[in-house]
Design a protein around this motif. Structure first.
Motif, short mmCIF file in Angstrom:
data_model
loop_
_atom_site.label_atom_id
_atom_site.label_comp_id
_atom_site.label_asym_id
_atom_site.label_seq_id
_atom_site.Cartn_x
_atom_site.Cartn_y
_atom_site.Cartn_z
N ASP A 2 0.86 -1.61 -0.32
CA ASP A 2 0.18 0.34 -0.06
C ASP A 2 1.12 0.70 0.07
O ASP A 2 1.50 1.19 0.61
N GLY B 267 -0.20 4.20 0.50
CA GLY B 267 -0.67 4.77 1.46
C GLY B 267 0.39 4.90 2.54
O GLY B 267 0.35 6.20 3.23
N MET C 185 2.50 8.53 4.59
CA MET C 185 1.94 8.50 5.55
C MET C 185 3.56 8.49 5.94
O MET C 185 3.42 9.39 7.20
N LEU D 12 -10.18 6.48 5.30
CA LEU D 12 -9.04 7.49 4.66
C LEU D 12 -9.14 7.40 3.77
O LEU D 12 -8.51 8.50 2.64
N ARG D 13 -9.50 6.39 3.06
CA ARG D 13 -9.72 6.13 1.70
C ARG D 13 -10.36 4.75 1.28
O ARG D 13 -10.42 3.96 2.11
N TYR E 149 -3.34 10.54 3.63
CA TYR E 149 -4.16 9.29 1.86
C TYR E 149 -5.28 10.12 1.24
O TYR E 149 -5.78 9.46 0.66
#
Length: 283
Positions: A101, A103, A107, A158-159, A281
């Motif tokens: 991922d 993201g 982050m 977040l997504r 995100y």
């Protein structure tokens, strides 16, 4: 009395059932039962009235529940204050074992820039624990995927990611532009071990009972496809070996990437983490 044992006791008291408490804590039932029996021996009195349908608190258990909750809350506050006084504030983050991922990398970079003095500890968990150690009290906040049992948790979306079915590249269905769940009804699917959150299991089984090999990690899922032709679900957009393909599922609800923390936790480091995660995100 150890704080961990008190957390076990509170889980059983709130769930009114050893099996449900074990599922919530992501542990098997026998060690949970032993821990509670040891606590009862330490207290010198039964804490629960046991029955075939569950448990109920005794008078002593009700008193201990109030005190245990207060002790655990106080312990959390002590940890935060002592860390701040020592100048070494730390945050333990649980991450689902899915290193593909992008993201997570964004982050991490955003958090380092914003909070360079915070000591971050990472605890990666396998697919059997969607809360990444949060219910067991081993992490402060989790970056994971929903859905799962959200009792006593606060969840921030977040997504969302569309989901597809993972197939071997030589599978006839791998050439399709899209599939429906009904077209996979005769296939074997990934399964998670007994005791895994049933909401989580049901989602990754397309909402119905399935049969297939038991897996715990992403790599085990991929190997099950390569070796056995097992099918399973995965978010779209993640890198996979060339021997595998992901075909979008047109009737599957998307997978939500979420940040999760314990309801009522006032740790300011969690609040700042959630704010940074929400921004990171959205990019």
């Amino acid at each position: 009395m150890e704080l961990r044992t008190l957390r076990y006791f509170v889980a059983v008291a709130e769930e009114r059932h050893f099996g449900r408490a074990a599922t919530r804590l992501h542990m098997s039932q026998p060690p949970l039962s032993r821990a509670i029996k040891h606590l009862e021996a330490e207290v010198g009195s039964p804490l629960f009235v046991r029955s075939p349908t569950g448990v109920a608190l005794t008078a002593v258990g009700s008193v201990l529940l109030d005190e245990a909750r207060a002790l655990l809350d106080h312990a959390d506050r002590v940890r935060v204050r002592v860390s701040a006084a020592a100048g070494v504030a730390s945050l333990t983050i649980g991450i689902l074992g899915d290193g593909t991922d992008p993201g997570v990398a964004r982050m991490a970079a955003a958090y380092r820039r914003s909070r360079p003095g915070i000591d971050i500890r990472i605890r990666e968990t396998d697919l059997t624990d969607p809360t990444c150690g949060l219910r067991a009290g081993t992490v402060d906040v989790a970056l994971t995927r929903a859905p799962f049992d959200e009792t006593a948790l606060t969840v921030r979306a977040l997504r969302t990611d569309p989901v597809g079915v993972v197939l071997r590249a030589d599978d006839p269905l791998a050439r399709r532009d899209g599939l429906r769940l009904a077209e996979l009804s005769d296939r074997r699917w990934f399964q998670f071990p007994q005791g895994t959150d049933p909401i989580w299991q049901s989602y990754w089984n397309g909402g119905r009972p399935r049969e297939g090999p038991v897996v715990r990690a992403v790599q085990e899922c991929l190997q099950a496809v390569l070796w056995n032709g097992t099918v399973g679900l995965a978010p779209l957009g993640h890198d996979l070996p060339a021997q595998l393909a992901v075909v979008p599922l047109v009737d599957m609800p998307p997978s939500r990437v979420v940040a999760v923390w314990n309801e009522g936790d006032t740790n300011p480091l969690i609040r700042s983490f959630i704010e940074i995660a929400t921004t990171a995100y959205r990019r």
